[in-house]
Write a protein that holds these residues in place. Sequence first.
Motif, PDB file in Angstrom:
ATOM      1  N   ALA A 295      91.136 103.420  33.151  1.00  0.00           N
ATOM      2  CA  ALA A 295      91.273 101.990  32.848  1.00  0.00           C
ATOM      3  C   ALA A 295      90.073 101.244  33.399  1.00  0.00           C
ATOM      4  O   ALA A 295      89.650 101.477  34.540  1.00  0.00           O
ATOM      5  CB  ALA A 295      92.562 101.431  33.450  1.00  0.00           C
ATOM      6  N   ASP A 296      89.523 100.386  32.566  1.00  0.00           N
ATOM      7  CA  ASP A 296      88.420  99.506  32.958  1.00  0.00           C
ATOM      8  C   ASP A 296      87.237 100.260  33.549  1.00  0.00           C
ATOM      9  O   ASP A 296      86.719  99.904  34.613  1.00  0.00           O
ATOM     10  CB  ASP A 296      88.921  98.436  33.938  1.00  0.00           C
ATOM     11  N   ILE A 297      86.792 101.301  32.848  1.00  0.00           N
ATOM     12  CA  ILE A 297      85.581 102.008  33.286  1.00  0.00           C
ATOM     13  C   ILE A 297      84.414 101.783  32.317  1.00  0.00           C
ATOM     14  O   ILE A 297      83.310 102.250  32.569  1.00  0.00           O
ATOM     15  CB  ILE A 297      85.831 103.527  33.452  1.00  0.00           C
ATOM     16  N   VAL A 298      84.673 101.059  31.226  1.00  0.00           N
ATOM     17  CA  VAL A 298      83.631 100.850  30.210  1.00  0.00           C
ATOM     18  C   VAL A 298      83.170  99.398  30.283  1.00  0.00           C
ATOM     19  O   VAL A 298      83.600  98.546  29.506  1.00  0.00           O
ATOM     20  CB  VAL A 298      84.166 101.194  28.799  1.00  0.00           C
ATOM     21  N   TYR A 299      82.317  99.104  31.254  1.00  0.00           N
ATOM     22  CA  TYR A 299      81.834  97.729  31.428  1.00  0.00           C
ATOM     23  C   TYR A 299      80.342  97.666  31.688  1.00  0.00           C
ATOM     24  O   TYR A 299      79.742  96.596  31.637  1.00  0.00           O
ATOM     25  CB  TYR A 299      82.585  97.044  32.580  1.00  0.00           C
ATOM     26  N   ASP A 300      79.716  98.822  31.961  1.00  0.00           N
ATOM     27  CA  ASP A 300      78.287  98.868  32.287  1.00  0.00           C
ATOM     28  C   ASP A 300      77.639  99.950  31.443  1.00  0.00           C
ATOM     29  O   ASP A 300      77.891 101.139  31.649  1.00  0.00           O
ATOM     30  CB  ASP A 300      78.119  99.153  33.778  1.00  0.00           C
ATOM     31  N   HIS A 301      76.805  99.548  30.503  1.00  0.00           N
ATOM     32  CA  HIS A 301      76.230 100.525  29.558  1.00  0.00           C
ATOM     33  C   HIS A 301      75.318 101.535  30.244  1.00  0.00           C
ATOM     34  O   HIS A 301      75.076 102.620  29.703  1.00  0.00           O
ATOM     35  CB  HIS A 301      75.493  99.804  28.423  1.00  0.00           C
TER      36      HIS A 301
ATOM     37  N   ARG B 213      85.471  92.591  27.726  1.00  0.00           N
ATOM     38  CA  ARG B 213      84.696  91.469  28.249  1.00  0.00           C
ATOM     39  C   ARG B 213      83.509  91.163  27.349  1.00  0.00           C
ATOM     40  O   ARG B 213      83.124  90.015  27.166  1.00  0.00           O
ATOM     41  CB  ARG B 213      84.210  91.791  29.658  1.00  0.00           C
ATOM     42  N   ASN B 214      82.909  92.220  26.827  1.00  0.00           N
ATOM     43  CA  ASN B 214      81.759  92.087  25.944  1.00  0.00           C
ATOM     44  C   ASN B 214      81.950  93.069  24.791  1.00  0.00           C
ATOM     45  O   ASN B 214      81.901  94.292  24.980  1.00  0.00           O
ATOM     46  CB  ASN B 214      80.462  92.391  26.716  1.00  0.00           C
ATOM     47  N   GLN B 215      82.176  92.543  23.609  1.00  0.00           N
ATOM     48  CA  GLN B 215      82.488  93.406  22.467  1.00  0.00           C
ATOM     49  C   GLN B 215      81.340  94.357  22.150  1.00  0.00           C
ATOM     50  O   GLN B 215      81.564  95.517  21.795  1.00  0.00           O
ATOM     51  CB  GLN B 215      82.806  92.545  21.244  1.00  0.00           C
ATOM     52  N   ASP B 216      80.109  93.903  22.301  1.00  0.00           N
ATOM     53  CA  ASP B 216      78.959  94.766  22.003  1.00  0.00           C
ATOM     54  C   ASP B 216      78.910  95.960  22.946  1.00  0.00           C
ATOM     55  O   ASP B 216      78.581  97.081  22.524  1.00  0.00           O
ATOM     56  CB  ASP B 216      77.655  93.963  22.109  1.00  0.00           C
ATOM     57  N   THR B 217      79.225  95.737  24.226  1.00  0.00           N
ATOM     58  CA  THR B 217      79.201  96.836  25.193  1.00  0.00           C
ATOM     59  C   THR B 217      80.250  97.879  24.853  1.00  0.00           C
ATOM     60  O   THR B 217      79.973  99.087  24.851  1.00  0.00           O
ATOM     61  CB  THR B 217      79.439  96.297  26.618  1.00  0.00           C
ATOM     62  N   LEU B 218      81.451  97.428  24.545  1.00  0.00           N
ATOM     63  CA  LEU B 218      82.511  98.368  24.178  1.00  0.00           C
ATOM     64  C   LEU B 218      82.163  99.099  22.890  1.00  0.00           C
ATOM     65  O   LEU B 218      82.330 100.329  22.788  1.00  0.00           O
ATOM     66  CB  LEU B 218      83.839  97.630  24.026  1.00  0.00           C
ATOM     67  N   ASN B 219      81.657  98.383  21.897  1.00  0.00           N
ATOM     68  CA  ASN B 219      81.289  99.028  20.631  1.00  0.00           C
ATOM     69  C   ASN B 219      80.182 100.065  20.827  1.00  0.00           C
ATOM     70  O   ASN B 219      80.164 101.098  20.151  1.00  0.00           O
ATOM     71  CB  ASN B 219      80.838  97.976  19.618  1.00  0.00           C
TER      72      ASN B 219
ATOM     73  N   GLN C 274      80.644 103.933  19.736  1.00  0.00           N
ATOM     74  CA  GLN C 274      79.699 104.564  18.814  1.00  0.00           C
ATOM     75  C   GLN C 274      79.132 105.848  19.412  1.00  0.00           C
ATOM     76  O   GLN C 274      78.936 106.845  18.704  1.00  0.00           O
ATOM     77  CB  GLN C 274      78.559 103.594  18.469  1.00  0.00           C
ATOM     78  N   LEU C 275      78.895 105.846  20.730  1.00  0.00           N
ATOM     79  CA  LEU C 275      78.436 107.071  21.392  1.00  0.00           C
ATOM     80  C   LEU C 275      79.480 108.178  21.263  1.00  0.00           C
ATOM     81  O   LEU C 275      79.134 109.351  21.051  1.00  0.00           O
ATOM     82  CB  LEU C 275      78.150 106.797  22.873  1.00  0.00           C
ATOM     83  N   LEU C 276      80.743 107.820  21.368  1.00  0.00           N
ATOM     84  CA  LEU C 276      81.807 108.811  21.207  1.00  0.00           C
ATOM     85  C   LEU C 276      81.827 109.379  19.796  1.00  0.00           C
ATOM     86  O   LEU C 276      81.965 110.596  19.599  1.00  0.00           O
ATOM     87  CB  LEU C 276      83.167 108.172  21.524  1.00  0.00           C
ATOM     88  N   ILE C 277      81.687 108.516  18.811  1.00  0.00           N
ATOM     89  CA  ILE C 277      81.685 108.968  17.418  1.00  0.00           C
ATOM     90  C   ILE C 277      80.508 109.898  17.157  1.00  0.00           C
ATOM     91  O   ILE C 277      80.654 110.957  16.521  1.00  0.00           O
ATOM     92  CB  ILE C 277      81.647 107.745  16.470  1.00  0.00           C
ATOM     93  N   THR C 278      79.351 109.538  17.678  1.00  0.00           N
ATOM     94  CA  THR C 278      78.159 110.374  17.510  1.00  0.00           C
ATOM     95  C   THR C 278      78.356 111.747  18.150  1.00  0.00           C
ATOM     96  O   THR C 278      77.832 112.760  17.649  1.00  0.00           O
ATOM     97  CB  THR C 278      76.928 109.677  18.127  1.00  0.00           C
ATOM     98  N   ALA C 279      79.116 111.781  19.238  1.00  0.00           N
ATOM     99  CA  ALA C 279      79.377 113.042  19.943  1.00  0.00           C
ATOM    100  C   ALA C 279      80.577 113.788  19.356  1.00  0.00           C
ATOM    101  O   ALA C 279      81.098 114.711  19.993  1.00  0.00           O
ATOM    102  CB  ALA C 279      79.594 112.770  21.420  1.00  0.00           C
ATOM    103  N   LYS C 280      81.021 113.391  18.166  1.00  0.00           N
ATOM    104  CA  LYS C 280      82.070 114.096  17.425  1.00  0.00           C
ATOM    105  C   LYS C 280      83.477 113.903  18.004  1.00  0.00           C
ATOM    106  O   LYS C 280      84.371 114.734  17.798  1.00  0.00           O
ATOM    107  CB  LYS C 280      81.771 115.601  17.310  1.00  0.00           C
ATOM    108  N   PHE C 281      83.670 112.813  18.718  1.00  0.00           N
ATOM    109  CA  PHE C 281      85.022 112.487  19.164  1.00  0.00           C
ATOM    110  C   PHE C 281      85.735 111.668  18.083  1.00  0.00           C
ATOM    111  O   PHE C 281      85.094 110.950  17.310  1.00  0.00           O
ATOM    112  CB  PHE C 281      84.989 111.674  20.465  1.00  0.00           C
ATOM    113  N   ARG C 282      87.041 111.781  18.069  1.00  0.00           N
ATOM    114  CA  ARG C 282      87.866 110.983  17.161  1.00  0.00           C
ATOM    115  C   ARG C 282      88.537 109.873  17.973  1.00  0.00           C
ATOM    116  O   ARG C 282      89.059 110.132  19.064  1.00  0.00           O
ATOM    117  CB  ARG C 282      88.933 111.850  16.507  1.00  0.00           C
ATOM    118  N   ILE C 283      88.552 108.685  17.441  1.00  0.00           N
ATOM    119  CA  ILE C 283      89.079 107.526  18.163  1.00  0.00           C
ATOM    120  C   ILE C 283      90.235 106.922  17.382  1.00  0.00           C
ATOM    121  O   ILE C 283      90.104 106.590  16.204  1.00  0.00           O
ATOM    122  CB  ILE C 283      87.986 106.455  18.364  1.00  0.00           C
ATOM    123  N   ASN C 284      91.374 106.782  18.057  1.00  0.00           N
ATOM    124  CA  ASN C 284      92.523 106.111  17.467  1.00  0.00           C
ATOM    125  C   ASN C 284      92.896 104.928  18.368  1.00  0.00           C
ATOM    126  O   ASN C 284      93.214 105.120  19.544  1.00  0.00           O
ATOM    127  CB  ASN C 284      93.717 107.059  17.354  1.00  0.00           C
TER     128      ASN C 284
END
Length: 356
Positions: A271-277, A307-313, A317-327
Motif C-alpha cells: 500500500a502506498d509504495i508508488v509515489y516516487d518514480h 496523488r499524481n496520475q502521471d506518476t501512477l500511470n 506502463q512499466l508493468l505492462i511493458t514487463a508483461k504483467f497483467r493489470i486488473n
Amino acid sequence: MKPNDSLKTTAENHKPADGSPLKLVSKQFLCGTPVRSIRWHGLFERELSWDEQAALLDATVDHPLVLRYPLGAEYQAAFLKHIIAQLSSMNVEHHDRMYEKYCAMLSPGTELPLDDPSIGLSYKHYELPHGQGVISLKESGAFVSDGTTGLCSWQAAKALCEHISNNRDDFHGRNILELGSGVGLSGIYLAKCYEPSIIVMSDCHSSVLTALKENVRLNFPGAASVECDNPLVSLLLDSGNTLMGVMDLDWQYISASNLSQLIEPDVIVAADIVYDHTLFPALLSTLNYIFCLSNNRCKFVLACTERNQDTLNEFLQLLITAKFRINEETVSPSRHFHWDSSASTIRIFTITRAFS
C-alpha cells in the motif's frame, strides 16, 4: 508485553453496544480519525446527561486501551475541546472528568510513555470487523517523521485492509509477502485474521523496522521466537497458526536478500509504495525477482493513493511493458477501516503474469 487479564475484563465492562452512536464514535476515536472528520451519528442531537458524558469518556479518552497505550496528547485534547464546545453550545453542564482530562492534556510536559517521544510516536487502535479483536499500533501522527513516511498508517493501507476483508479466500492460508509494510497495519491484520502459512512484512528504514517489530510483538504477545540465520530477518515468530517475519528488504539489493530461503510467496501485498518514480526500476526488479521465485504463479495486490496520475500511470506502463497483467479492482466503501474517501482517490490493482 502480555495484555493484563483484568484490563481486558475492564474493557468488556465499558464496551458500548455495537452499532450505537457511542460505539461508532469510540471506534473512530481509537484509530485517531481526525476530529474534523469524525461522524458523530447524532450523538449531540440532544443534551447528554452526566452518566452519558461519563460513558462517552469511558469509551474514548478513558478507554482501557487508551489508558495503557495512549493516543497522542494533542489529538486527545482536540477531541475533548470539540466535545466541550458542543456541550457548551447546548448550555449543558460538563462532567468534572471532562475538564480534568482536557486540562491534563494541555499541561506542559504532558508526554506519552514511549521509547522515543522526540519523533512523535503514539498509539492508535483499530477495531477489526466481525469481532476479530483489535490491532494496536505505535505510529506517528505526522506524514513525515524521522526522515521517513513509513511511521504512520496511510489511507491506502486502510483501503487495502477493507479489500482484504471482502476477499477472504484470496488471502486465507497463503504465503504472503508485504512490501513497504510501514508500521504494519495490513500485515498484522492478515496475520491476525487470515491464518497465512507465513507472512513476511518488509521495509528498509531502520526507524520503521524498529516500530514494525514492536507492533508485531505487541499484537502477538504469546507468539514464540524462531531462530533464523538470514541477517536481514530481525524478527521471526510462530503464533501456532502462522509464521511471521520482519525483514529489511532493500529493493535495490533484492537478489542478495536470500528471500527464497524464507518464503515463496503466493501473494504480494503493498500500500502506498508508488509515489516516487525514482524507485520504480528497483521496485520492478523486485517484482520480477519474486514472480520468478513462484514461476509466475503469485499475484500482487497493490493499493495506491492517486496523488499524481502521471506518476501512477508511469508505473502501470512499466508493468505492462514487463508483461504483467493489470486488473483494477472496485474499491470497497470505508466500513470497517476509517479513511476519508472524499479527500483522496484510492485505487487497487491485482497484478499477475502468465505462467512460464
